[in-house]
Design a protein around this motif. Structure first.
Motif, short mmCIF file in Angstrom:
data_model
loop_
_atom_site.label_atom_id
_atom_site.label_comp_id
_atom_site.label_asym_id
_atom_site.label_seq_id
_atom_site.Cartn_x
_atom_site.Cartn_y
_atom_site.Cartn_z
N SER A 1 0.83 -1.20 0.00
CA SER A 1 0.00 0.00 0.00
C SER A 1 0.87 1.25 0.00
O SER A 1 2.06 1.21 0.31
CB SER A 1 -0.90 0.00 1.25
OG SER A 1 -0.13 -0.25 2.42
N ARG A 2 0.25 2.36 -0.33
CA ARG A 2 0.89 3.68 -0.33
C ARG A 2 0.40 4.46 0.87
O ARG A 2 -0.77 4.37 1.24
CB ARG A 2 0.54 4.42 -1.63
CG ARG A 2 1.01 5.89 -1.68
CD ARG A 2 2.48 6.01 -1.96
NE ARG A 2 2.83 7.39 -2.31
CZ ARG A 2 3.32 8.28 -1.44
NH1 ARG A 2 3.52 7.93 -0.18
NH2 ARG A 2 3.62 9.50 -1.85
N PHE A 3 1.28 5.21 1.48
CA PHE A 3 0.91 6.08 2.58
C PHE A 3 1.29 7.50 2.20
O PHE A 3 2.47 7.79 1.95
CB PHE A 3 1.64 5.68 3.87
CG PHE A 3 1.30 6.52 5.07
CD1 PHE A 3 0.31 6.11 5.96
CD2 PHE A 3 1.96 7.71 5.32
CE1 PHE A 3 0.00 6.88 7.08
CE2 PHE A 3 1.66 8.48 6.43
CZ PHE A 3 0.68 8.07 7.31
N ASP A 4 0.30 8.40 2.13
CA ASP A 4 0.54 9.81 1.81
C ASP A 4 -0.09 10.66 2.91
O ASP A 4 -1.32 10.74 3.01
CB ASP A 4 -0.06 10.16 0.45
CG ASP A 4 0.31 11.57 -0.01
OD1 ASP A 4 0.02 12.53 0.74
OD2 ASP A 4 0.89 11.71 -1.11
N MET A 5 0.74 11.28 3.72
CA MET A 5 0.25 12.00 4.89
C MET A 5 -0.68 13.14 4.53
O MET A 5 -1.65 13.41 5.24
CB MET A 5 1.44 12.54 5.70
CG MET A 5 1.10 13.05 7.08
SD MET A 5 0.90 11.76 8.35
CE MET A 5 -0.87 11.47 8.33
N PHE A 6 -0.42 13.82 3.42
CA PHE A 6 -1.27 14.95 3.04
C PHE A 6 -2.65 14.47 2.58
O PHE A 6 -3.67 15.08 2.91
CB PHE A 6 -0.60 15.79 1.96
CG PHE A 6 0.61 16.53 2.45
CD1 PHE A 6 0.47 17.63 3.30
CD2 PHE A 6 1.88 16.12 2.10
CE1 PHE A 6 1.59 18.32 3.77
CE2 PHE A 6 3.00 16.80 2.57
CZ PHE A 6 2.86 17.90 3.40
N ASP A 7 -2.69 13.38 1.82
CA ASP A 7 -3.98 12.83 1.42
C ASP A 7 -4.77 12.36 2.64
O ASP A 7 -6.00 12.54 2.72
CB ASP A 7 -3.79 11.66 0.45
CG ASP A 7 -3.36 12.11 -0.94
OD1 ASP A 7 -3.44 13.33 -1.22
OD2 ASP A 7 -2.93 11.26 -1.73
N ILE A 8 -4.08 11.75 3.59
CA ILE A 8 -4.76 11.28 4.80
C ILE A 8 -5.29 12.47 5.60
O ILE A 8 -6.40 12.42 6.13
CB ILE A 8 -3.80 10.41 5.62
CG1 ILE A 8 -3.58 9.07 4.90
CG2 ILE A 8 -4.35 10.16 7.03
CD1 ILE A 8 -2.50 8.21 5.51
N GLN A 9 -4.51 13.54 5.67
CA GLN A 9 -4.98 14.72 6.40
C GLN A 9 -6.27 15.25 5.78
O GLN A 9 -7.21 15.63 6.50
CB GLN A 9 -3.90 15.81 6.39
CG GLN A 9 -4.21 17.02 7.26
CD GLN A 9 -5.07 18.08 6.57
OE1 GLN A 9 -5.12 18.13 5.33
NE2 GLN A 9 -5.75 18.90 7.36
N ARG A 10 -6.35 15.26 4.45
CA ARG A 10 -7.57 15.74 3.81
C ARG A 10 -8.75 14.81 4.08
O ARG A 10 -9.89 15.27 4.25
CB ARG A 10 -7.32 15.91 2.30
CG ARG A 10 -6.49 17.16 1.98
CD ARG A 10 -6.37 17.38 0.49
NE ARG A 10 -5.31 16.58 -0.10
CZ ARG A 10 -4.04 16.97 -0.21
NH1 ARG A 10 -3.66 18.14 0.27
NH2 ARG A 10 -3.14 16.21 -0.81
N THR A 11 -8.48 13.51 4.14
CA THR A 11 -9.54 12.56 4.49
C THR A 11 -10.03 12.81 5.91
O THR A 11 -11.24 12.85 6.19
CB THR A 11 -9.02 11.12 4.36
OG1 THR A 11 -8.66 10.87 3.00
CG2 THR A 11 -10.08 10.12 4.80
N TYR A 12 -9.10 12.99 6.84
CA TYR A 12 -9.47 13.28 8.22
C TYR A 12 -10.25 14.59 8.32
O TYR A 12 -11.23 14.69 9.08
CB TYR A 12 -8.22 13.38 9.10
CG TYR A 12 -7.50 12.09 9.37
CD1 TYR A 12 -8.07 10.84 9.10
CD2 TYR A 12 -6.22 12.09 9.91
CE1 TYR A 12 -7.39 9.66 9.35
CE2 TYR A 12 -5.53 10.91 10.18
CZ TYR A 12 -6.12 9.71 9.90
OH TYR A 12 -5.45 8.55 10.16
N ALA A 13 -9.82 15.61 7.57
CA ALA A 13 -10.50 16.90 7.64
C ALA A 13 -11.95 16.77 7.17
O ALA A 13 -12.86 17.41 7.74
CB ALA A 13 -9.76 17.93 6.78
N ALA A 14 -12.19 15.96 6.13
CA ALA A 14 -13.56 15.76 5.66
C ALA A 14 -14.40 15.06 6.73
O ALA A 14 -15.58 15.42 6.93
CB ALA A 14 -13.55 14.94 4.37
N ILE A 15 -13.84 14.08 7.42
CA ILE A 15 -14.57 13.38 8.49
C ILE A 15 -14.90 14.35 9.62
O ILE A 15 -16.02 14.35 10.15
CB ILE A 15 -13.73 12.19 9.01
CG1 ILE A 15 -13.62 11.12 7.93
CG2 ILE A 15 -14.35 11.61 10.28
CD1 ILE A 15 -12.60 10.05 8.24
#
Length: 318
Positions: free
Chosen positions: A138-152
């Protein structure tokens, strides 16, 4: 009762049910000789299970882990790869869809922050083995994850520290700088809290691969220093131990990736504070990451770090 607990169907398995499922597979028709819940675990419960010829850790995941960018199939596959690299614990069993992963129990003690600071050269050696090991799934991208968290956070109306949203533009500056000349992607753990290091006096082992995935090695170095609240001198020591050299670019990329982690993990803590069924002070976790992130994102030092991190020096990538 949390919102997540209220939303969970009455038949959804809890930790005791998940453990029972694991025990039925590990010890069919018999009782294990000893079951002990282990301390720690912010998205899961961990049990040491002993029986004749068996000494394992059963990890059962909280339902809230689905909100937190945890893919348990990837965790399983990456745990196998980490074990093959000689860094993680050997995998014994995995129950798809049940949030259950079983690994061999490794003797030794887990670290506190002071232990991390005192063992940076040994940790760097373990990270180099992991990063040079079998590919992760899998790929881990901290910025993409931050945007996912922000939407939640927005969708659920969850609380965040005051001023968090004011940092969006400087955070985007950091992202743009790190995207200019990215370093090679390698298998990374991505969640190097002190408690995820295990020391038996030999090689330092690394446990808990929930957030594992390919990433830049600079993220590991910066994240490690930030999570143990170590200083710049420690980062210099770690970068030199890992790369065999120190430069402004290597230091800046590690610092900015560490900052990106703090900025995103702030929202991880906010989500956990709102929904988790694990007993922990997640708001303290949130503020411990937000405060240093806010300080650096609003500091005059940011300009110099952004310029240095965006520089092109491919010779430093190794």
């Amino acid at each position: 009762m949390t919102e997540e607990q209220r939303a969970r169907p009455a038949h959804a398995p809890g930790p005791a049910d998940q453990l029972a499922t694991a025990l039925a597979r590990l010890c069919p028709g018999a009782r294990p000789s000893e079951v002990t819940e282990l301390p720690g675990g912010l998205t899961n419960h961990n049990f040491r299970v002993r029986a004749p010829g068996l000494d394992v850790v059963v990890r059962v995941s909280s339902p809230s882990s689905a909100l937190l960018a945890v893919d348990h199939e990837h965790e399983w596959l990456n745990s196998i790869a980490a074990a093959q690299a000689g860094v993680g614990a050997p995998v014994v069993d995995y129950v798809p869809g049940a949030g259950i992963l079983v690994v061999e129990f490794l003797p030794g003690r887990t670290y506190a922050a002071a232990d991390v600071g005192a063992n940076l050269h040994r940790i760097a050696a373990s990270l180099r083995r992991l990063h040079a090991g079998p590919a992760f799934a899998s790929r881990f991208d901290m910025f993409d994850i931050q945007r996912t968290y922000a939407a939640i956070v927005r969708e659920r109306g969850l609380a965040v520290p005051e001023g968090y949203r004011d940092l969006e533009e400087p955070a985007r500056r950091v992202e743009r700088a790190l995207r200019v000349h990215p370093d090679p992607l390698v298998p990374c753990h991505n969640d190097l809290l002190a408690a995820n290091f295990l020391d038996d006096g030999g090689d330092v082992r690394i446990i808990d691969y929930e957030y594992s995935g390919t990433n830049e090695s600079a993220f590991e170095l910066g994240n490690l220093v930030c999570e143990s609240q170590l200083g710049l001198d420690h980062l210099v020591e770690l970068v030199e131990a890992y790369h065999g050299r120190v430069s402004d670019r290597l230091l800046a990329r590690a610092q900015l990736w560490g900052l990106a982690g703090q900025y995103a993990w702030t929202l991880w803590g906010a989500i956990q504070h709102g929904v988790s069924d694990v007993e922990a002070d997640f708001w303290a976790f949130t503020t411990e990451r937000f405060e240093p992130a806010a300080s650096l994102l609003t500091s005059a030092r940011l300009d110099a770090l952004v310029d240095a991190a965006a520089g092109d020096d491919p010779g430093e990538a190794g």
